[in-house]
Design a protein around this motif. Structure first.
Motif, mmCIF file in Angstrom:
data_model
loop_
_atom_site.group_PDB
_atom_site.id
_atom_site.type_symbol
_atom_site.label_atom_id
_atom_site.label_comp_id
_atom_site.label_asym_id
_atom_site.label_seq_id
_atom_site.Cartn_x
_atom_site.Cartn_y
_atom_site.Cartn_z
ATOM 1 N N PRO A 164 -7.023 2.510 -6.808
ATOM 2 C CA PRO A 164 -8.401 2.979 -7.201
ATOM 3 C C PRO A 164 -9.215 1.932 -6.758
ATOM 4 N N ALA A 165 -9.130 0.661 -6.907
ATOM 5 C CA ALA A 165 -10.198 -0.388 -6.536
ATOM 6 C C ALA A 165 -10.136 -0.452 -5.072
ATOM 7 N N ALA A 166 -8.958 -0.363 -4.356
ATOM 8 C CA ALA A 166 -9.108 -0.410 -3.003
ATOM 9 C C ALA A 166 -9.742 0.645 -2.133
ATOM 10 N N LEU A 167 -9.484 2.021 -2.946
ATOM 11 C CA LEU A 167 -10.404 3.294 -2.461
ATOM 12 C C LEU A 167 -11.968 3.069 -2.546
ATOM 13 N N ALA A 168 -12.243 2.333 -3.766
ATOM 14 C CA ALA A 168 -13.555 2.347 -4.269
ATOM 15 C C ALA A 168 -14.144 1.409 -3.079
ATOM 16 N N ALA A 210 -0.549 12.473 -6.830
ATOM 17 C CA ALA A 210 0.610 11.779 -7.302
ATOM 18 C C ALA A 210 0.349 10.317 -7.820
ATOM 19 N N ASP A 211 1.114 9.894 -8.788
ATOM 20 C CA ASP A 211 0.852 8.436 -9.421
ATOM 21 C C ASP A 211 2.468 8.172 -9.874
ATOM 22 N N ARG A 212 2.459 7.022 -10.109
ATOM 23 C CA ARG A 212 3.801 6.311 -10.626
ATOM 24 C C ARG A 212 3.912 5.705 -11.744
ATOM 25 N N LEU A 213 4.929 5.417 -12.406
ATOM 26 C CA LEU A 213 5.012 4.469 -13.624
ATOM 27 C C LEU A 213 5.955 3.205 -13.223
ATOM 28 N N PRO A 214 5.757 2.101 -13.029
ATOM 29 C CA PRO A 214 6.293 0.967 -12.436
ATOM 30 C C PRO A 214 7.374 0.611 -13.378
ATOM 31 N N VAL A 229 0.949 -1.258 0.150
ATOM 32 C CA VAL A 229 0.040 0.065 0.013
ATOM 33 C C VAL A 229 0.837 1.302 0.007
ATOM 34 N N ASP A 230 0.766 1.874 -1.052
ATOM 35 C CA ASP A 230 1.404 3.311 -1.163
ATOM 36 C C ASP A 230 0.602 4.586 -0.950
ATOM 37 N N THR A 231 0.728 4.849 0.287
ATOM 38 C CA THR A 231 -0.257 6.059 0.603
ATOM 39 C C THR A 231 -0.499 7.179 -0.239
ATOM 40 N N GLU A 232 0.623 7.489 -0.989
ATOM 41 C CA GLU A 232 0.611 8.509 -2.220
ATOM 42 C C GLU A 232 0.180 7.954 -3.383
ATOM 43 N N ALA A 233 -0.117 6.766 -3.668
ATOM 44 C CA ALA A 233 -0.992 6.536 -4.840
ATOM 45 C C ALA A 233 -1.614 5.026 -4.609
ATOM 46 N N VAL A 257 -12.854 10.392 0.718
ATOM 47 C CA VAL A 257 -12.046 11.110 -0.036
ATOM 48 C C VAL A 257 -10.671 11.051 0.972
ATOM 49 N N GLN A 258 -9.567 10.898 0.200
ATOM 50 C CA GLN A 258 -8.317 10.990 0.897
ATOM 51 C C GLN A 258 -7.870 12.267 1.227
#
Length: 464
Positions: A211-215, A370-374, A204-208, A247-248
């Motif tokens: 979305p499924a977990a948030l939903a 924020a988001d990330r490209l793995p 779990v990355d708290t900055e990213a 909402v975060q």
């Protein structure tokens, strides 16, 4: 293996007993001077690979003439506080928020976190050390002293009933300290419901956040009528807070709210934290740093003021000086912690009789996403970041508004300010092979639109 923004990271399978022993011995030889006793505190997160690596750390310590003190699976700040109070070194086996097949070692000197200047001497010592297989070591039952001291520090910082009447969801996943979190919140008066505990490790990355977990969490929040949902990353040093609407509350906003509630007069935070902090005028002194707790700690040590704290964009909260929380002292803990800011903001909302979102809305309207490209190799990521700093054409390809930005900052990655005030910050992660993008805009909707466009164009660029 390589040092990132916070510790040594790499594939879990790479932490062989031989390699682990080399790093442990090098750390103890080069960075543990001044220890009050030849003892090494050891903790771990809940990854499947962590117990074996922790056993290898303990075996290496014993082979080097140090007594291993196994503290079990516990939050990183709990281990750090235990070791600093005793002036002994510590090693936390954790990959924090990175994928389950990765792991890491986070080192603490007797006086606190390892500094960036300590890394090269360790690497040099490892390179010059002959390979040797340490004797085996079976981990004993964990000593609960570190966990108990951590919990007591937080309980004593708040009045009984500080969270009375709040209904909270505790998103457990595989966070190492979720039981501590649930028990602490309950002890302070909240009614807690544990959500989705997992025996398998979930990154779990708290900055990213996924979305499924948030939903799912939003749906659970509506079902149960929670005032908030709380969680942490895997090793308990980065908080996650969702308001009553699911909402975060971003980590930097959470950090600023906690600092204000705790009476901080001096704040240190990285470049990636929201510029609303400056605009708020809440703090007498504010310093910006590169990303990573070692940089925040170094700046806190020289910061002016009598109530000095730091926090990162991920919400990890650091305390440099003793704080006074309504007559209740909070002792220094200069390493990231997730629970202090969570409890502080929840307690402040309850004290004022307002929703968490009402507190967050007191900051000037700026939204950071924020988001990330793995799977972005460091050489490719760093190359793109450097090109964005020097090339109008590269910036124009990313966003026409960035061709001639109002400002560029290359302190950590490339941070570009558009003429309309929107901020786009691109950097290669120091912890994992991934490219990170941060966007700040006047509203969440605007930030999301810009971030989605940036991520699509970055992915196309790196995929081409």
């Amino acid at each position: 293996m390589k040092f990132g923004t916070s510790g040594l990271r790499g594939p879990a399978e790479g932490f062989t007993p031989e390699l682990t022993a080399a790093y442990v011995e090098a750390f103890l030889d080069t960075a543990a001077a001044g220890a009050r006793a030849r003892q090494l505190a050891i903790g771990m997160d809940r990854r499947a690979s962590s117990p074996a690596i922790a056993a290898a750390v303990a075996a290496a310590a014993r082979g080097a003439g140090w007594e291993p003190l196994f503290c079990g699976a516990l939050p990183t700040p709990a281990l750090a506080g235990f070791a600093m109070a005793r002036a002994i070194p510590a090693i936390m086996v954790t990959g924090s928020h990175i994928p389950a097949d990765q792991n890491g070692l986070k080192f603490y000197r007797p006086d606190g976190e390892l500094r960036k200047s300590d890394e090269q001497p360790i690497l040099d010592a490892v390179a010059g050390r002959p390979s040797a297989t340490p004797a085996g070591f079976a981990l004993p039952e964990p000593d609960p002293a570190a966990r108990l001291a951590y919990r007591q520090r937080l309980l004593s910082a708040f009045a009984p009933g500080a969270l009375e009447g709040l209904r909270l969801g505790v998103y457990a996943h595989s966070a190492v300290g979720w039981r501590d979190m649930e028990e602490l919140l309950s002890a302070l008066g909240a009614s807690c419901t544990v959500l989705e505990p997992s025996a398998d490790f979930i990154a779990v990355d708290t900055e990213a956040v996924d979305p499924a977990a948030l939903a799912r969490l939003r749906a659970l929040g509506r079902e149960h009528g929670f005032d908030a949902i709380v969680s942490t990353d895997g090793d308990g040093d980065r908080p996650l807070l969702l308001d009553a609407e699911g909402v975060q509350v971003n980590g930097d906003v959470l950090g600023a709210l906690a600092a204000l509630a705790l009476g901080a007069d001096s704040v240190v935070t990285p470049l990636t934290s929201t510029s609303a902090i400056e605009a708020s005028g809440w703090f007498a002194h504010l310093a910006r740093t590169r990303i990573g707790s070692p940089f925040v700690i170094e700046a806190m040590e020289t910061a002016p003021g009598t109530a000095i704290v730091g926090f990162e964009a991920n919400g990890g909260f650091l305390v440099q000086t003793t704080l006074d929380n309504g007559g209740r002292p909070i002792s220094p803990l200069p390493t990231r912690d997730a629970l202090l800011p969570l409890i502080t903001v929840l307690a402040e909302a309850r004290r004022e009789g307002v929703a968490v979102r009402a507190l967050a809305d007191r900051l000037p309207p700026r939204a950071m996403l924020a988001d990330r490209l793995p799977q972005v190799a460091p050489d490719r990521g760093h190359g793109l970041v450097a090109e964005l700093a020097r090339s109008d054409a590269a910036r124009r390809a990313l966003d026409p508004h960035l061709a001639h930005p109002a400002a560029i900052d290359t302190t950590d990655g490339t941070r570009m300010v558009r003429a309309d005030g929107v901020i786009v910050h691109v950097r290669q992660s120091g912890n994992a092979p991934e490219l990170r993008c941060y966007v700040e805009a006047p509203s969440p909707e605007a930030a999301r639109a810009v971030l989605e466009a940036m991520m699509a164009r970055l992915a196309a660029r790196l995929g081409g």
